[in-house]
Design an enzyme around this catalytic site. Structure first.
Site, PDB file in Angstrom:
ATOM      1  N   VAL A  16       0.836  -1.196   0.000  1.00 34.73           N
ATOM      2  CA  VAL A  16       0.000   0.000   0.000  1.00 34.73           C
ATOM      3  C   VAL A  16       0.874   1.251   0.000  1.00 34.73           C
ATOM      4  CG1 VAL A  16      -1.713   1.293   1.351  1.00 34.73           C
ATOM      5  CG2 VAL A  16      -1.799  -1.188   1.307  1.00 34.73           C
ATOM      6  N   CYS A  17       0.428   2.275  -0.745  1.00 38.58           N
ATOM      7  CA  CYS A  17       1.050   3.599  -0.671  1.00 38.58           C
ATOM      8  C   CYS A  17      -0.059   4.649  -0.776  1.00 38.58           C
ATOM      9  CB  CYS A  17       2.116   3.775  -1.749  1.00 38.58           C
ATOM     10  SG  CYS A  17       1.474   3.870  -3.427  1.00 38.58           S
ATOM     11  N   ARG A  18       0.276   5.852  -1.187  1.00 39.71           N
ATOM     12  CA  ARG A  18      -0.725   6.912  -1.263  1.00 39.71           C
ATOM     13  C   ARG A  18      -1.675   6.713  -2.427  1.00 39.71           C
ATOM     14  NH1 ARG A  18      -1.827  11.733  -3.674  1.00 39.71           N
ATOM     15  NH2 ARG A  18      -0.014  11.627  -5.005  1.00 39.71           N
TER      16      ARG A  18
END
Length: 96
Positions: free
Chosen positions: A59-61
């Site tokens: 997961v990231c932005r």
């Protein structure tokens, strides 16, 4: 590359092994409960903390950095899936 929708992560995060590759200031705004924070820039040096037999959701932005992390770890033999759209698409519970 395997992908998962944010909506699916919202309902299953208790059963998933989530790795958040955002920077510390981004994670401070909230992360998926139980997610392990390993910034993308140090992933290469900390990947030994992960088990190749365990599936992980990256997961990231917005999905770009997690996509890079997914490709990198996949090439190293890890079972990884990218959460499409990142935290911008995630409307579930968060820890601060």
């Amino acid at each position: 590359m395997k992908t998962i929708q944010a909506k699916e992560v919202e309902t299953k995060y208790n059963d998933l092994n989530v790795i958040d590759v955002r920077e510390a200031d981004e994670v401070a705004e909230g992360k998926i409960p139980g997610a392990i924070h390993i910034p993308l820039g140090v992933l290469e040096y900390r990947m030994n903390e992960l088990d190749k037999k365990t599936p992980y959701v990256m997961v990231c932005r917005s999905g770009g950095r997690s996509s890079q992390a997914t490709r990198f770890l996949q090439d190293q033999g890890y079972d990884v899936t990218n959460m499409e759209g990142g935290m911008m698409s995630y409307d579930g519970d968060t820890d601060k």
